[in-house]
Design an enzyme around this catalytic site. Structure first.
Site, PDB file in Angstrom:
ATOM      1  N   GLY A 170       0.780  -1.229   0.000  1.00 54.32           N
ATOM      2  CA  GLY A 170       0.000   0.000   0.000  1.00 54.32           C
ATOM      3  C   GLY A 170       0.816   1.285   0.000  1.00 54.32           C
ATOM      4  CB  CYS A 212     -19.192   4.323 -27.108  1.00 53.66           C
ATOM      5  SG  CYS A 212     -18.686   4.216 -28.811  1.00 53.66           S
ATOM      6  CD  GLU A 270       1.067  -9.250   1.155  1.00 52.67           C
ATOM      7  OE1 GLU A 270       0.871 -10.466   1.165  1.00 52.67           O
ATOM      8  OE2 GLU A 270       0.170  -8.409   1.374  1.00 52.67           O
TER       9      GLU A 270
HETATM   10  C1  LIG Z   1      -3.332  -5.032  -3.278  1.00 55.76           C
HETATM   11  C2  LIG Z   1      -2.634  -5.664  -2.164  1.00 55.76           C
HETATM   12  C3  LIG Z   1      -1.296  -5.377  -1.925  1.00 55.76           C
HETATM   13  C4  LIG Z   1      -0.515  -4.364  -2.715  1.00 55.76           C
HETATM   14  O1  LIG Z   1      -1.042  -3.077  -2.627  1.00 55.76           O
HETATM   15  P1  LIG Z   1      -0.272  -1.877  -3.349  1.00 55.76           P
HETATM   16  O2  LIG Z   1      -1.084  -0.699  -3.005  1.00 55.76           O
HETATM   17  O3  LIG Z   1      -0.281  -2.162  -4.804  1.00 55.76           O
HETATM   18  O4  LIG Z   1       1.105  -1.844  -2.790  1.00 55.76           O
HETATM   19  C5  LIG Z   1      -0.668  -6.053  -0.907  1.00 55.76           C
HETATM   20  N1  LIG Z   1      -1.320  -6.976  -0.156  1.00 55.76           N
HETATM   21  C6  LIG Z   1      -2.618  -7.269  -0.362  1.00 55.76           C
HETATM   22  C7  LIG Z   1      -3.271  -8.291   0.468  1.00 55.76           C
HETATM   23  C8  LIG Z   1      -3.309  -6.635  -1.368  1.00 55.76           C
HETATM   24  O5  LIG Z   1      -4.600  -6.916  -1.546  1.00 55.76           O
END
Ligand SMILES: *Cc1c(COP(=O)(O)O)cnc(C)c1O
Length: 432
Positions: free
Chosen positions: A248, A361, A290
């Protein structure tokens, strides 16, 4: 338009990425075209790996593949030694096709189908991130039937409101994802996971949101997860081996965005967790993150050909491009903003205010509202930057437009990663 990675303007005033001019790329691959700066993605992978590490904790960087995935990307992530998270059978299958080490794959989702779980188990997918109690029962029954044991994490919701960076117990307790850490049943669930022969229970996962700029939100969530691990140990006797802190991390799209300096942020995150763990007397454990968007967003540029311009009676001047909401639905979906440039007129002064509209469209098919650009003529090339994440992966065939090709550029050469969809591809599944 802010230039990232290997983007630069050459002596003719033409945009180059990875040592290839946009003219060359257009000639070789056509438009619209997703251009990925391979050296920059690899550099970002290394930045994560080098800064999210610790002398006392083991660490793991897991690429959230939903941001941008194809076989070439999965291979790149594998070569960089990172792990990968997936959320569907399609993403699992892409990893398999890429020869990605399946033990380094994490499988997320609030409604994984039986077929997807089968695929994961069959291919030795490393860790399944369980979302809720019903799923725990379903997977346990499947594993018992097969006589298998599966490594699992449980997704929990630490109640952090990332956008206000408040740590409020009452907020975010109605998310579709995970189980709340404030729900008393969480202890029984954890005990069940750790006692079942079907599971090798590793710990907990959380993900507090996306495109977040506040370092404090991530650190609060991480500390809340450590507190929760202590709580679980006291109430159930279960020692958590791993905490996955999610992704995130916010990125630059326009001047309105002020991203954290990633290297410094990652170091702070690790050191905060290290001190907290020693303070609460928990043994060393593994922490994971992540990143999705922050891994690829700035490394991607979409190249379009300008078909024409239109001065409306109402006063708005349009540039029409040969793509649009089909290759980038983000502006239409959530008013996402982008920067752009006429890629063959990089050194020319901006004299006009245009709105960049796609060919679909749909009145909402606008990629950029009110952008200052030099005078555009048909045949000019428009580059939209920072399109590496959630564009190709969210693309559609609306109006039966084929998806663009994806190329990886590096050191003056370009390799095709995904072919452009042809007319034949568009009727591939139609029953004739
Ligand atoms: C989407 C997601 C991420 C990555 O989020 P980003 O904003 O792209 O870094 C990581 N972990 C989980 C569980 C997600 O759903």
């Amino acid at each position: 338009m802010k230039l990232f990675g290997t983007m630069k303007t050459n002596s003719e005033g033409v945009l180059e990425i990875g040592g290839k001019s946009v003219y060359e790329l257009k000639k070789e691959f056509g438009t619209p075209l997703y251009i990925m700066d391979e050296a920059y993605i690899r550099e970002t992978c290394k930045l994560f790996a080098d800064n999210f590490k610790s002398s006392v904790l083991s660490t793991e960087v897991i690429y959230a593949s939903k941001a941008f995935l194809n076989v070439a990307m999965a291979k790149l992530i594998s070569e960089e030694g990172l792990s990968m998270d997936v959320v569907s059978g399609g993403e699992i299958y892409t990893a398999i096709k890429a020869g990605f080490p399946m033990e380094r794959v994490y499988f997320h989702g609030n409604n994984k189908t039986r077929a997807e779980l089968e695929l994961a188990i069959e291919h030795g997918l490393g860790t399944i991130v369980l979302d809720h109690r019903q799923e725990i029962d379903t997977l346990e029954a499947m594993l018992k039937e097969k006589g298998k044991t599966q490594s699992v994490l449980l997704r929990v919701n630490p109640g952090i409101d990332a956008h206000t960076h408040d740590y409020i117990k009452t907020s975010k307790l109605d998310s579709k994802f995970g189980e709340s850490i404030y729900d008393e049943d969480i202890y029984a669930l954890t005990k069940k996971l750790s006692e079942s022969d079907a599971f090798d229970f590793k710990g907990f996962h959380c993900h507090i949101g996306s495109q977040i700029f506040e370092e404090k939100s991530f650190i609060q969530a991480a500390l809340a997860m450590v507190d929760f691990a202590v709580d679980v140990k006291e109430k159930t006797g279960v020692t958590v081996e791993a905490l996955n802190l999610g992704g995130g991390f916010g990125v630059y799209y326009t001047e309105e965005d002020d991203p954290m300096e990633l290297g410094a942020f990652l170091k702070h995150l690790v050191s905060n967790v290290e001190s907290k763990l020693s303070e609460v007397g928990l043994p060393s454990l593994k922490i994971m993150i992540e990143p999705g968007r922050s891994m690829v967003s700035n490394a991607g540029t979409t190249l379009y050909e300008i078909g024409g311009t239109k001065e409306t009676y109402g006063g708005k001047d349009y540039i029409f491009i040969d793509g649009g909401m089909t290759d980038n639905p983000r502006p239409a979906l959530y008013s996402a903003k982008y920067e752009g440039a006429i890629a063959n007129k990089m050194n020319e002064k901006s004299t006009r205010t245009y709105t960049v509209a796609g060919k679909c469209c749909e009145s909402g098919d606008i990629i950029i509202k009110d952008i200052e650009l030099p005078e555009a003529v048909p045949g000019d090339l428009l580059a939209v930057s920072t399109t590496g994440a959630y564009t190709y992966s969210m693309s559609s065939n609306y109006n039966r437009n084929g998806r663009p090709a994806v190329v990886f550029v590096k050191d003056g050469s370009a390799r095709l990663a995904v072919k452009r969809e042809t007319l034949e591809d568009l009727v591939r599944n139609d029953v004739l």
